[in-house]
Design a protein around this motif. Structure first.
Motif, PDB file in Angstrom:
ATOM      1  N   THR A 133       0.832  -1.079   0.003  1.00  0.00           N
ATOM      2  CA  THR A 133      -0.010   0.029   0.041  1.00  0.00           C
ATOM      3  C   THR A 133       0.752   1.129   0.022  1.00  0.00           C
ATOM      4  O   THR A 133       0.188   2.279   0.500  1.00  0.00           O
ATOM      5  CB  THR A 133      -0.909   0.053   1.457  1.00  0.00           C
ATOM      6  N   SER A 134       2.129   1.271  -0.384  1.00  0.00           N
ATOM      7  CA  SER A 134       3.147   2.107  -0.304  1.00  0.00           C
ATOM      8  C   SER A 134       2.703   3.541  -0.997  1.00  0.00           C
ATOM      9  O   SER A 134       3.290   4.373  -0.850  1.00  0.00           O
ATOM     10  CB  SER A 134       4.415   1.840  -0.559  1.00  0.00           C
ATOM     11  N   LYS A 135       1.876   3.167  -2.235  1.00  0.00           N
ATOM     12  CA  LYS A 135       1.740   4.345  -3.201  1.00  0.00           C
ATOM     13  C   LYS A 135       0.798   5.237  -2.711  1.00  0.00           C
ATOM     14  O   LYS A 135       0.408   6.209  -3.323  1.00  0.00           O
ATOM     15  CB  LYS A 135       1.597   3.801  -4.602  1.00  0.00           C
ATOM     16  N   ILE A 136      -0.301   4.900  -1.550  1.00  0.00           N
ATOM     17  CA  ILE A 136      -1.448   5.544  -1.197  1.00  0.00           C
ATOM     18  C   ILE A 136      -0.894   6.672  -0.648  1.00  0.00           C
ATOM     19  O   ILE A 136      -1.399   7.892  -0.737  1.00  0.00           O
ATOM     20  CB  ILE A 136      -2.340   4.797  -0.322  1.00  0.00           C
ATOM     21  N   PRO A 137       0.062   6.793   0.440  1.00  0.00           N
ATOM     22  CA  PRO A 137       0.563   8.038   1.207  1.00  0.00           C
ATOM     23  C   PRO A 137       1.065   9.041   0.021  1.00  0.00           C
ATOM     24  O   PRO A 137       1.899   8.508  -0.615  1.00  0.00           O
ATOM     25  CB  PRO A 137       1.468   7.551   2.273  1.00  0.00           C
ATOM     26  N   SER A 138       0.675  10.189   0.328  1.00  0.00           N
ATOM     27  CA  SER A 138       1.457  11.279  -0.396  1.00  0.00           C
ATOM     28  C   SER A 138       2.821  11.510  -0.028  1.00  0.00           C
ATOM     29  O   SER A 138       3.737  12.000  -0.685  1.00  0.00           O
ATOM     30  CB  SER A 138       0.606  12.523  -0.688  1.00  0.00           C
TER      31      SER A 138
END
Length: 377
Positions: A133-138
């Motif tokens: 899920t690393s691409k979810i945080p800005s």
């Protein structure tokens, strides 16, 4: 025309006593209220720090659930975020972080920020869940250099979207009660050196190592009084261990206190024996209280302590080295102590101030404010 404030929702696993919880509290109290509106949501029932935040007039909510994953928890979090319509959601601690990532995926206009507080999140499975899920945080915040390296090595985020914002404490904090006397309250003799351990009574904090070290010091008739400040699930086991080792006179369990600074101000030594750490707030507080520190060399501890220069580092789990370094630290001259604590305090004040931590967060939030028309990628 009144400028619209940026609405920030902090989502955290719990609001009991702990470093991450203190960071959230300090952010709530420190952010510019003219620029930011703050809401706090705890997954678990609201604990002591949550109640403190609430008393200051902040909106503190709880989902009042346990941490067993179920689809209803996701729905509750989804509905809460939908109803509050924050500009930014900022997650702290694994469960809150992971659940918030999943929910915020369905709110592409909401900026999601994650803070990683430690170099151990509970195992490889948890690391994997944050990796996918690393691409979810800005943006992902690391509380120290060791945590930054952990994040990159485990692909929890990439370098371009990971920043270090060091944990900070109030370097000008005054004693809570100038008339308070630890020695008087606990009837500690003048010749007994006071050693203070400020940590939750749980497996991570390694109180058993300290108990074993104090047993060794007692065997050579080295007079100390060790104070365990904190509470937790291992309280009974720790009490039993102290009793079994016949150390009831040498070690005292103080429990949770609101005036840690008062205890540190009279301490001869601060000891940290954690199996893992991010960047421990208790260590920063001890340094800023001009106390000599002896610590296991784990996580971000070496960012604060240079062995034999600004304190003493110990090989993790090495009881013999721990007891020896405690003894040596308590025997150094007053001039050497003043020089060591001065160097440690100067370094900590430059890098780990509360004002800098708050300012760095404000800059990050404003960078992702709605007026920037930022879109998650």
């Amino acid at each position: 025309m009144i400028k619209k404030r940026i609405k920030i929702l902090y989502v955290i696993t719990g609001l009991g006593i702990g470093g991450a919880e203190m960071i959230v509290k300090n952010l709530c109290f420190g952010l510019d209220p003219k620029k930011f509106e703050v809401i706090i949501l705890s997954i678990l029932p609201v604990g002591d720090i949550g109640k403190t935040i609430s008393k200051k007039g902040f909106s503190v909510y709880s989902l009042n659930v346990n941490l067993k994953f179920n689809i209803f928890l996701l729905f509750k979090l989804f509905n809460f975020i939908h109803s509050k319509k924050p500009d930014i959601v900022h997650g702290h601690l694994f469960h809150a972080d992971f659940l918030s990532r999943l929910v915020c995926f369905f709110f592409p206009k909401i900026i999601y920020i994650s803070t990683i507080h430690n170099i151990f999140l509970g195992g490889k499975n948890r690391n994997f869940l944050l990796k996918i899920t690393s691409k979810i945080p800005s943006a992902t915040i690391a509380v120290g250099d060791s945590v930054f390296n952990f994040i990159i090595q485990n692909k929890i985020s990439n370098k371009n979207r990971t920043i270090v914002i060091y944990n900070g404490v109030d370097i000008k904090k005054k004693l809570d009660n100038k008339n308070f006397s630890v020695r008087k309250k606990l009837n500690i003799k003048k010749e007994e050196k006071i050693i203070t351990v400020v940590a939750r009574l749980d497996l991570q904090k390694g109180h058993n190592y300290m108990i074993s070290a104090i047993k060794k010091l007692k065997s050579i008739n080295f007079k100390t009084k060790t104070l365990f400040i904190g509470d937790g699930e291992l309280k009974k086991k720790i009490i039993d261990k102290i009793d079994t080792e016949n150390l009831n006179d040498e070690i005292k369990l103080i429990g949770k206190v609101n005036n840690v600074a008062d205890y540190l101000s009279e301490s001869d030594l601060f000891v940290l024996t954690s199996d893992w750490e991010g960047l421990p707030l208790s260590l920063i507080e001890a340094i800023l209280s001009d106390v000599i520190c002896v610590c296991f060399d784990v996580g971000g501890v070496s960012e604060l302590i240079e062995d034999n220069v600004t304190g003493f580092l110990v090989e993790p789990k090495n009881i013999d080295m721990l007891s020896e370094k405690i003894k040596n630290a308590l025997l150094i001259s007053e001039d050497a102590k003043k020089e060591m604590t001065h160097l440690a305090r100067t370094k900590a004040a430059e890098k780990f101030s509360l004002n800098k931590m708050i300012s760095d967060h404000e800059k990050l939030y404003e960078n992702f404010s709605p007026k920037q028309n930022f879109k998650r990628h």
